[in-house]
Design an enzyme around this catalytic site. Structure first.
Site, PDB file in Angstrom:
ATOM      1  N   SER A 138      44.168  47.914  58.937  1.00 50.95           N
ATOM      2  CA  SER A 138      45.502  46.846  58.941  1.00 50.95           C
ATOM      3  C   SER A 138      45.740  46.438  60.331  1.00 50.95           C
ATOM      4  O   SER A 138      45.496  47.424  61.279  1.00 50.95           O
ATOM      5  CB  SER A 138      46.744  47.255  58.374  1.00 50.95           C
ATOM      6  OG  SER A 138      47.970  46.412  58.553  1.00 50.95           O
ATOM      7  N   TYR A 153      53.084  54.474  57.667  1.00 49.17           N
ATOM      8  CA  TYR A 153      51.983  53.661  57.195  1.00 49.17           C
ATOM      9  C   TYR A 153      51.066  53.184  58.592  1.00 49.17           C
ATOM     10  O   TYR A 153      50.035  53.182  58.547  1.00 49.17           O
ATOM     11  CB  TYR A 153      52.463  52.053  56.617  1.00 49.17           C
ATOM     12  CG  TYR A 153      51.501  51.384  56.454  1.00 49.17           C
ATOM     13  CD1 TYR A 153      50.572  51.569  55.266  1.00 49.17           C
ATOM     14  CD2 TYR A 153      51.282  49.982  56.666  1.00 49.17           C
ATOM     15  CE1 TYR A 153      49.331  50.668  54.815  1.00 49.17           C
ATOM     16  CE2 TYR A 153      50.496  49.141  56.635  1.00 49.17           C
ATOM     17  CZ  TYR A 153      49.704  49.424  55.383  1.00 49.17           C
ATOM     18  OH  TYR A 153      48.169  48.473  55.248  1.00 49.17           O
TER      19      TYR A 153
HETATM   20  N1  LIG Z   1      47.723  43.114  51.397  1.00 57.26           N
HETATM   21  C1  LIG Z   1      47.928  43.022  52.690  1.00 57.26           C
HETATM   22  O1  LIG Z   1      48.703  42.353  53.383  1.00 57.26           O
HETATM   23  C2  LIG Z   1      47.335  43.981  53.608  1.00 57.26           C
HETATM   24  C3  LIG Z   1      47.238  43.907  54.853  1.00 57.26           C
HETATM   25  C4  LIG Z   1      46.408  44.879  55.852  1.00 57.26           C
HETATM   26  C5  LIG Z   1      45.961  45.839  55.164  1.00 57.26           C
HETATM   27  N2  LIG Z   1      46.007  45.962  53.691  1.00 57.26           N
HETATM   28  C6  LIG Z   1      45.112  47.181  53.240  1.00 57.26           C
HETATM   29  O2  LIG Z   1      44.108  46.804  52.236  1.00 57.26           O
HETATM   30  C7  LIG Z   1      43.948  47.751  51.191  1.00 57.26           C
HETATM   31  C8  LIG Z   1      43.955  47.120  49.888  1.00 57.26           C
HETATM   32  O3  LIG Z   1      45.403  46.702  49.453  1.00 57.26           O
HETATM   33  P1  LIG Z   1      45.777  45.543  48.923  1.00 57.26           P
HETATM   34  O4  LIG Z   1      46.338  44.649  49.439  1.00 57.26           O
HETATM   35  O5  LIG Z   1      44.429  44.902  48.096  1.00 57.26           O
HETATM   36  O6  LIG Z   1      46.728  46.084  47.759  1.00 57.26           O
HETATM   37  P2  LIG Z   1      46.959  46.378  46.279  1.00 57.26           P
HETATM   38  O7  LIG Z   1      46.523  45.039  45.516  1.00 57.26           O
HETATM   39  O8  LIG Z   1      47.988  47.146  46.150  1.00 57.26           O
HETATM   40  O9  LIG Z   1      45.802  47.526  45.977  1.00 57.26           O
HETATM   41  C9  LIG Z   1      45.669  48.799  46.369  1.00 57.26           C
HETATM   42  C10 LIG Z   1      44.470  49.454  45.577  1.00 57.26           C
HETATM   43  O10 LIG Z   1      44.655  50.860  46.243  1.00 57.26           O
HETATM   44  C11 LIG Z   1      44.407  51.601  44.809  1.00 57.26           C
HETATM   45  N3  LIG Z   1      44.861  52.894  45.256  1.00 57.26           N
HETATM   46  C12 LIG Z   1      46.029  53.229  45.878  1.00 57.26           C
HETATM   47  N4  LIG Z   1      46.268  54.604  45.872  1.00 57.26           N
HETATM   48  C13 LIG Z   1      45.472  55.019  45.234  1.00 57.26           C
HETATM   49  C14 LIG Z   1      44.796  56.585  44.848  1.00 57.26           C
HETATM   50  N5  LIG Z   1      45.641  57.520  45.049  1.00 57.26           N
HETATM   51  N6  LIG Z   1      43.775  56.697  44.019  1.00 57.26           N
HETATM   52  C15 LIG Z   1      42.851  55.695  43.717  1.00 57.26           C
HETATM   53  N7  LIG Z   1      43.234  54.211  44.144  1.00 57.26           N
HETATM   54  C16 LIG Z   1      44.428  54.043  44.792  1.00 57.26           C
HETATM   55  C17 LIG Z   1      45.131  50.917  43.926  1.00 57.26           C
HETATM   56  O11 LIG Z   1      44.664  51.283  42.777  1.00 57.26           O
HETATM   57  P3  LIG Z   1      45.618  51.816  41.339  1.00 57.26           P
HETATM   58  O12 LIG Z   1      46.724  51.074  41.345  1.00 57.26           O
HETATM   59  O13 LIG Z   1      44.688  51.558  40.106  1.00 57.26           O
HETATM   60  O14 LIG Z   1      45.828  53.030  41.503  1.00 57.26           O
HETATM   61  C18 LIG Z   1      44.735  49.461  44.298  1.00 57.26           C
HETATM   62  O15 LIG Z   1      43.466  49.172  43.567  1.00 57.26           O
HETATM   63  C19 LIG Z   1      44.941  49.155  51.772  1.00 57.26           C
HETATM   64  O16 LIG Z   1      44.245  49.791  52.246  1.00 57.26           O
HETATM   65  C20 LIG Z   1      45.926  48.208  52.532  1.00 57.26           C
HETATM   66  O17 LIG Z   1      46.487  48.954  53.403  1.00 57.26           O
HETATM   67  C21 LIG Z   1      46.506  45.022  53.073  1.00 57.26           C
END
Ligand SMILES: NC(=O)c1ccc[n+]([C@@H]2O[C@H](COP(=O)([O-])OP(=O)(O)OC[C@H]3O[C@@H](n4cnc5c(N)ncnc54)[C@H](OP(=O)(O)O)[C@@H]3O)[C@@H](O)[C@H]2O)c1
Length: 249
Positions: A138, A153
């Protein structure tokens, strides 16, 4: 970009960026291993992929992590690409929080330790295929935080960035590339899962392009980094943030 017959593990495949990446890899012919905990969400994404291996697992649990790699090898016999995408944040992640270490352990175990562990377990197989790894960090790993309470984070993502550099160095002699991608705001379930006090509508004004990304935009970049088109790219941190990092006010 063809990923025909490539075996791709995507953690956090049940939602957001990981869901988009799974669907895109599958469209390009990959055999996708989808990892997540939420069965309903996993099933909904799996329905959009072609014969994925769906593994319900908590990546922070060591037995589950071993099982992800073992099940993948049992079913497909190889690993070509590992996408360490699963991640989260939560309240009480700041230095003034009463119970900071509880949040620290949860965040670090999922965002960093699990990525390190899965990489360690997958590395021997990636060496056999001359594969590659894409870690999802991120811009939080690069920039100072907005306000307070998110320290855990931010440091988890900064550590993931440096882990990528270390891994790229160790694995390059074996023909394995390792890169990290740093998104800015992306419209996913991330904020709801974090029970955050702000919404996606608070972010466009913080970016130069005055917008929030869709998950597909990040998945496009994941596929590029995982493809042979990026054969000269390793140890790099690719930012995809609508210009948020360089916006002054
Ligand atoms: N959205 C943003 O603005 C943003 C910005 C920068 C970086 N990111 C990064 O992008 C990545 C994906 O995030 P996203 O935005 O797509 O969020 P999201 O929609 O909340 O998805 C997060 C995913 O991580 C999985 N997860 C979390 N903890 C887990 C665990 N203990 N074991 C297995 N799976 C786990 C969740 O699966 P379950 O719910 O099925 O467990 C879900 O599939 C993350 O690393 C986040 O930090 C996001």
């Amino acid at each position: 970009m063809s990923f025909k017959n490539k075996v791709v593990i995507v953690t956090g495949a049940s939602s957001g960026i990981g869901a988009s990446a799974s669907i895109m890899f599958s469209k390009e012919g990959a055999r996708v291993v989808m990892v997540g905990r939420n069965e309903t969400k996993l099933s909904a994404v799996a329905a959009k992929c072609s014969s994925p291996l769906v593994i319900r697992a908590d990546i922070a649990n060591d037995d589950d992590a071993r099982s992800i790699i073992n099940q993948t090898i049992k079913k497909f016999g190889q690993i070509d690409i590992l996408v360490n995408n699963a991640g989260m944040t939560m309240e009480n992640g700041g230095i003034l929080a009463n119970d900071m270490m509880k949040s620290y352990d949860t965040i670090m175990n999922i965002n960093l330790r699990a990525a390190v562990h899965l990489t360690n377990l997958a590395a021997p197989y990636l060496i056999k295929t001359k594969g590659n790894i894409v870690n999802i960090s991120s811009i939080a790993g690069i920039m100072p935080p907005f306000g307070v309470g998110m320290t855990n984070y931010y440091i988890s993502k900064a550590a993931l960035n440096h882990f990528t550099v270390c891994c790229a160095t160790e694995l390059a002699p074996h023909g394995v590339r390792v890169n990290v991608l740093s998104p800015g705001p992306v419209r996913t379930d991330f904020m709801d899962n974090a029970k955050a006090a702000f919404t996606w509508d608070d972010f466009p004004s913080k970016t130069l392009l005055n917008r929030v990304s869709e998950p597909e935009e990040i998945a496009d970049m994941i596929l590029y980094l995982a493809s042979d088109k990026a054969k000269s790219v390793t140890g790099s941190n690719y930012v995809n943030d609508n210009g948020m990092l360089i916006k002054k006010t």
